[in-house]
Write a protein that holds these residues in place. Structure first.
Motif, PDB file in Angstrom:
ATOM      1  N   PRO A  92       0.806  -1.225   0.000  1.00 25.94           N
ATOM      2  CA  PRO A  92       0.000   0.000   0.000  1.00 25.94           C
ATOM      3  C   PRO A  92       0.838   1.274   0.000  1.00 25.94           C
ATOM      4  O   PRO A  92       0.448   2.287  -0.583  1.00 25.94           O
ATOM      5  CB  PRO A  92      -0.829  -0.123   1.292  1.00 25.94           C
ATOM      6  CG  PRO A  92      -0.084  -1.091   2.148  1.00 25.94           C
ATOM      7  CD  PRO A  92       0.557  -2.050   1.201  1.00 25.94           C
TER       8      PRO A  92
ATOM      9  N   CYS B 230       0.685   4.214  -2.793  1.00 23.54           N
ATOM     10  CA  CYS B 230       0.558   5.646  -2.488  1.00 23.54           C
ATOM     11  C   CYS B 230       1.681   6.443  -3.149  1.00 23.54           C
ATOM     12  O   CYS B 230       1.453   7.525  -3.701  1.00 23.54           O
ATOM     13  CB  CYS B 230       0.568   5.862  -0.969  1.00 23.54           C
ATOM     14  SG  CYS B 230      -0.942   5.336  -0.133  1.00 23.54           S
TER      15      CYS B 230
ATOM     16  N   GLN C  20      -7.179   7.874  -7.985  1.00 23.17           N
ATOM     17  CA  GLN C  20      -7.693   7.219  -6.785  1.00 23.17           C
ATOM     18  C   GLN C  20      -7.064   5.826  -6.653  1.00 23.17           C
ATOM     19  O   GLN C  20      -6.795   5.154  -7.649  1.00 23.17           O
ATOM     20  CB  GLN C  20      -9.213   7.089  -6.850  1.00 23.17           C
ATOM     21  CG  GLN C  20      -9.949   8.426  -6.934  1.00 23.17           C
ATOM     22  CD  GLN C  20      -9.921   9.182  -5.631  1.00 23.17           C
ATOM     23  OE1 GLN C  20     -10.405   8.715  -4.611  1.00 23.17           O
ATOM     24  NE2 GLN C  20      -9.336  10.386  -5.665  1.00 23.17           N
TER      25      GLN C  20
ATOM     26  N   LYS D 103      -7.448   1.961  -5.086  1.00 19.45           N
ATOM     27  CA  LYS D 103      -8.418   0.983  -4.597  1.00 19.45           C
ATOM     28  C   LYS D 103      -8.049   0.576  -3.181  1.00 19.45           C
ATOM     29  O   LYS D 103      -6.910   0.194  -2.902  1.00 19.45           O
ATOM     30  CB  LYS D 103      -8.442  -0.229  -5.520  1.00 19.45           C
ATOM     31  CG  LYS D 103      -9.496  -1.249  -5.130  1.00 19.45           C
ATOM     32  CD  LYS D 103      -9.497  -2.424  -6.111  1.00 19.45           C
ATOM     33  CE  LYS D 103     -10.552  -3.457  -5.726  1.00 19.45           C
ATOM     34  NZ  LYS D 103     -10.566  -4.610  -6.657  1.00 19.45           N
ATOM     35  N   ASN D 104      -9.011   0.618  -2.268  1.00 14.71           N
ATOM     36  CA  ASN D 104      -8.750   0.362  -0.839  1.00 14.71           C
ATOM     37  C   ASN D 104      -9.430  -0.944  -0.417  1.00 14.71           C
ATOM     38  O   ASN D 104     -10.652  -1.062  -0.423  1.00 14.71           O
ATOM     39  CB  ASN D 104      -9.267   1.526  -0.003  1.00 14.71           C
ATOM     40  CG  ASN D 104      -8.846   1.402   1.451  1.00 14.71           C
ATOM     41  OD1 ASN D 104      -8.102   0.495   1.823  1.00 14.71           O
ATOM     42  ND2 ASN D 104      -9.347   2.309   2.281  1.00 14.71           N
ATOM     43  N   THR D 105      -8.610  -1.928  -0.055  1.00 17.85           N
ATOM     44  CA  THR D 105      -9.133  -3.214   0.451  1.00 17.85           C
ATOM     45  C   THR D 105      -8.738  -3.441   1.907  1.00 17.85           C
ATOM     46  O   THR D 105      -8.894  -4.546   2.433  1.00 17.85           O
ATOM     47  CB  THR D 105      -8.597  -4.361  -0.414  1.00 17.85           C
ATOM     48  OG1 THR D 105      -7.165  -4.365  -0.375  1.00 17.85           O
ATOM     49  CG2 THR D 105      -9.068  -4.216  -1.864  1.00 17.85           C
ATOM     50  N   TYR D 106      -8.179  -2.409   2.542  1.00 10.90           N
ATOM     51  CA  TYR D 106      -7.684  -2.543   3.917  1.00 10.90           C
ATOM     52  C   TYR D 106      -8.693  -1.946   4.890  1.00 10.90           C
ATOM     53  O   TYR D 106      -9.347  -0.936   4.599  1.00 10.90           O
ATOM     54  CB  TYR D 106      -6.338  -1.840   4.059  1.00 10.90           C
ATOM     55  CG  TYR D 106      -5.246  -2.445   3.197  1.00 10.90           C
ATOM     56  CD1 TYR D 106      -4.408  -3.432   3.702  1.00 10.90           C
ATOM     57  CD2 TYR D 106      -5.064  -2.023   1.880  1.00 10.90           C
ATOM     58  CE1 TYR D 106      -3.413  -3.986   2.916  1.00 10.90           C
ATOM     59  CE2 TYR D 106      -4.072  -2.580   1.079  1.00 10.90           C
ATOM     60  CZ  TYR D 106      -3.249  -3.560   1.611  1.00 10.90           C
ATOM     61  OH  TYR D 106      -2.281  -4.106   0.835  1.00 10.90           O
TER      62      TYR D 106
ATOM     63  N   GLY E  33      -5.765   1.367   5.710  1.00 11.54           N
ATOM     64  CA  GLY E  33      -6.975   1.764   4.998  1.00 11.54           C
ATOM     65  C   GLY E  33      -7.308   3.229   5.246  1.00 11.54           C
ATOM     66  O   GLY E  33      -7.737   3.946   4.322  1.00 11.54           O
ATOM     67  N   GLU E  34      -7.137   3.666   6.495  1.00 12.96           N
ATOM     68  CA  GLU E  34      -7.373   5.080   6.793  1.00 12.96           C
ATOM     69  C   GLU E  34      -6.398   5.980   6.031  1.00 12.96           C
ATOM     70  O   GLU E  34      -6.766   7.062   5.567  1.00 12.96           O
ATOM     71  CB  GLU E  34      -7.244   5.312   8.301  1.00 12.96           C
ATOM     72  CG  GLU E  34      -8.322   4.623   9.128  1.00 12.96           C
ATOM     73  CD  GLU E  34      -8.132   4.851  10.614  1.00 12.96           C
ATOM     74  OE1 GLU E  34      -7.159   5.560  10.966  1.00 12.96           O
ATOM     75  OE2 GLU E  34      -8.933   4.325  11.405  1.00 12.96           O
TER      76      GLU E  34
ATOM     77  N   ILE F 145      -5.037   5.296   3.086  1.00  6.83           N
ATOM     78  CA  ILE F 145      -5.444   5.330   1.681  1.00  6.83           C
ATOM     79  C   ILE F 145      -6.671   6.211   1.493  1.00  6.83           C
ATOM     80  O   ILE F 145      -6.769   6.978   0.527  1.00  6.83           O
ATOM     81  CB  ILE F 145      -5.689   3.904   1.164  1.00  6.83           C
ATOM     82  CG1 ILE F 145      -4.376   3.105   1.170  1.00  6.83           C
ATOM     83  CG2 ILE F 145      -6.282   3.931  -0.238  1.00  6.83           C
ATOM     84  CD1 ILE F 145      -4.545   1.653   0.779  1.00  6.83           C
ATOM     85  N   ASP F 146      -7.648   6.106   2.458  1.00  9.28           N
ATOM     86  CA  ASP F 146      -8.827   6.977   2.366  1.00  9.28           C
ATOM     87  C   ASP F 146      -8.433   8.450   2.432  1.00  9.28           C
ATOM     88  O   ASP F 146      -8.971   9.290   1.696  1.00  9.28           O
ATOM     89  CB  ASP F 146      -9.805   6.643   3.497  1.00  9.28           C
ATOM     90  CG  ASP F 146     -10.522   5.316   3.279  1.00  9.28           C
ATOM     91  OD1 ASP F 146     -10.588   4.883   2.097  1.00  9.28           O
ATOM     92  OD2 ASP F 146     -10.996   4.725   4.264  1.00  9.28           O
TER      93      ASP F 146
ATOM     94  N   ASN G  64      -6.960   9.427  -0.977  1.00  7.48           N
ATOM     95  CA  ASN G  64      -7.987   9.593  -2.005  1.00  7.48           C
ATOM     96  C   ASN G  64      -8.764  10.893  -1.822  1.00  7.48           C
ATOM     97  O   ASN G  64      -9.081  11.586  -2.787  1.00  7.48           O
ATOM     98  CB  ASN G  64      -8.950   8.400  -1.981  1.00  7.48           C
ATOM     99  CG  ASN G  64      -8.300   7.119  -2.482  1.00  7.48           C
ATOM    100  OD1 ASN G  64      -7.328   7.168  -3.237  1.00  7.48           O
ATOM    101  ND2 ASN G  64      -8.832   5.983  -2.075  1.00  7.48           N
TER     102      ASN G  64
END
Length: 620
Positions: free
Chosen positions: A344, A348, A363, A365-368, A373-374, A376-377, A380
């Motif tokens: 990840p 990024c 963007q 893709k977030n699978t975490y 995951g936070e 990556i969010d 984005n």
């Protein structure tokens, strides 16, 4: 103890020493492995990456060094050929420009009058004086080239007093006179007092003779002569590359001019003019035969390989490929250490690289479902916000740019109207009502054209609009003339409205305000390097050095602050045109102003060629 026993003991001791060394090395490696495994993930990643990177860089450097040494010679040879081609094109272009200038002068209306026989003495003296001033202005603008007119009716005019005409020279008695009549042109380029048309100038120069005919009767009326001094030929050999020198020779090997280093021995002369040889294990030398209708010269190009840098696409390709190889190794190592943590982060980093390359709004893709995951969010959300902000600013900038261009176009109209109303008022006060009515009719036609909302017109329409304005100026200025030379291929090219007229209006207002002799304006528009090259030249009063420097500073200020309002000071027309063109084209637009006090001004502009579909040919 016998000798055999002693020998066996020595061999056993040596074997024991080797075995002990292997065990010690093995133990050292095992300890290093244990210590490495006890390190944290971050330190492990750093060690793996740095080891791989150092090895890959060493390998890449070795390959690059081998390719670099093999391509060194080819790079220097390509550099020599490039300079040779550049100078050949420059020399040919220089003399083609002289050709065009000579024919434009010879067949202009005022110059044709000089060659006529049926002209009064007073009128002939007046025309000679005007011609002398104009030829002197040309000599200044073209860096010392001398221009002279020799008419069969006895008139002889030259533009510079320091070059005295030799009245004993009769071109019709020259041994090459028949060749001159046959070709319409003849060139002398050598030393000696028995050539050229001037006295006391035995040094080398080039003299070009042109035949002039009456364009109504086609009768031979005289000759136009251009003399190019040696200094101007030397300037054609100037280049901005350190360690590169050039020279020109006659076909027989005699030197014309040279800036070759004194210690360089050029060696023997070659029969093949295209070959490149190496001298003194350092210099690369090329000889190129230049065959033109003017001359047959040999261009010599010499380059010192110690000053050249290798610029070979293959080297760059291999180097980039090796760096890509290094990057792949780093990715594999990172994935082997910790795929879950590094993937990840790499995603990024790659997305940030895309944003830096103007791929805004990307963007991931977030699978975490955890802290990654936070992260990556958050990325984005940041990417989307940047995209929205840039699009908003881009729209505001475009609206502001269009508004600024429209404001500048509106600024031209009152300026032009005020000058024209002055002419109408002057004609009415002089009781020249019919001429005033004619000017009013022409002004009405111009303003009907001016009220069009089109931002883009054709070059032909802009030229016709400018000619209408110049017709009005004939009512204001006595002894006023103009001529144009426009490439027919450009007539239908899209062109911004109100570009040429402000330039010629500036020449008339500032150049002819205090001029009592003949006033002349020329408009030259050609296609040059896939750009529209515009020249507006006048023989007016010109500008002092201080004035020219001030105008250059104001134009530089426009480049630095293109959206800033123009101050209502002098040369509004030029600054208005520069600001509108810079707002439209940016750095793809270029302007140059050359002026000499008492001789005139030349404005040169280059703008990208805009195709009929609306796309510019050359614009970044």
């Amino acid at each position: 103890m016998d000798k055999t026993s002693t020998g066996n003991n020595g061999t056993d001791n040596a074997n024991k020493d080797k075995t002990g060394s292997r065990q010690a090395l093995r133990k050292l490696l095992e300890n290093a492995k244990v210590h490495f495994m006890q390190l944290g993930l971050k330190r492990k990643t750093v060690i793996f990456v740095m080891s791989t990177f150092i090895g890959a860089v060493l390998f890449t450097s070795f390959i690059f060094g081998v390719i670099y040494s093999n391509t060194w010679k080819r790079t220097v040879i390509n550099h020599v050929k490039s300079i040779e081609s550049e100078k050949e094109d420059g020399i040919r272009s220089y003399f083609e420009n002289m050709d065009n200038l000579a024919y434009n002068i010879c067949y202009s209306n005022w110059m044709q009058d000089i060659f006529k026989k049926s002209v009064s003495v007073v009128r002939r003296q007046e025309m000679e004086e005007n011609a002398r001033d104009f030829l002197g202005s040309l000599s200044t603008l073209y860096e010392g080239n001398q221009f002279a007119v020799i008419a069969l009716n006895g008139t002889r005019v030259t533009g510079t007093d320091s070059y005295r005409l030799d009245y004993d020279v009769d071109i019709r008695e020259k041994p090459w006179y028949e060749e001159l009549l046959l070709n319409g042109k003849y060139v002398e380029a050598r030393e000696g007092e028995d050539k050229g048309i001037y006295r006391n100038h035995p040094e080398w120069n080039m003299t070009i003779y042109y035949v002039v005919h009456d364009y109504n009767t086609l009768e031979l009326t005289g000759f136009m002569v251009i003399t190019v001094p040696l200094e101007n030929i030397k300037k054609l050999l100037e280049n901005g590359y350190e360690g590169t020198w050039l020279a020109l020779e006659e076909k027989d090997g005699s030197s014309i001019c040279s800036n070759l280093p004194g210690e360089l021995d050029t060696g023997e002369k070659w029969e093949e003019s295209e070959q490149i040889v190496k001298l003194d294990n350092r210099y690369y030398m090329s000889r190129k035969m230049l065959n033109t209708e003017f001359f047959q010269w040999i261009l010599i190009t010499v380059s010192d390989e110690n000053y050249q840098k290798v610029n070979n696409p293959m080297v760059l390709l291999v180097f980039v490929g090796m760096l890509g190889f290094v990057g792949c190794l780093l990715i594999l190592v990172a994935l082997a250490v910790s795929r879950y943590l590094t993937k990840p982060i790499l995603n990024c980093a790659g997305a940030m690289l895309e944003i830096r390359n103007n791929h805004i709004g990307i963007q991931i893709k977030n699978t975490y479902m955890d802290e990654i995951g936070e992260l990556i969010d958050g990325f984005n959300e940041m990417s989307g916000s940047i995209y929205s902000l840039i699009e908003k600013n881009k729209m505001i900038s475009a609206l502001q740019k269009d508004a600024e261009i429209k404001m500048l176009e509106r600024q031209i109209n009152p300026h032009f109207l005020f000058n024209t109303l002055e002419i109408i008022n002057s004609l009415i006060l002089s009781k020249k009502e019919k001429k005033a009515v004619k000017v009013c009719e022409t002004l009405g036609q111009l303003y009907r054209y001016n009220l069009k909302q089109n931002k883009w017109i054709t070059l032909k329409e802009e030229l016709e609009y400018t000619k209408q304005y110049l017709l009005i100026m004939k009512y204001k200025i006595n002894d006023f003339s103009y001529f144009d030379d426009v490439d027919e291929r450009l007539m239908e090219a899209p062109f911004m409205k109100a570009i040429l007229q402000p330039l010629v209006e500036n020449s008339i207002k500032h150049g002819f305000q205090r001029k009592n002799q003949e006033c002349c304006i020329s408009i030259i528009i050609h296609l040059k390097n896939e750009k529209i090259h515009i020249e507006v030249m006048d023989n007016g009063s010109g500008m002092e050095t201080v004035q020219q420097q001030l105008l250059s500073e104001e134009i530089q200020n426009i480049y630095e602050h293109p959206m800033k309002r123009l101050p209502e000071t002098g040369h509004v027309g030029i600054k208005n045109v520069v600001q509108r063109l810079y707002l439209e084209y940016g750095d793809a637009f270029d302007v140059k102003i050359i002026s000499n006090a008492g001789y005139g001004t030349r404005i040169e502009m280059e703008i990208p060629l805009k195709r009929a579909g609306g796309e510019e040919e050359v614009y970044v």
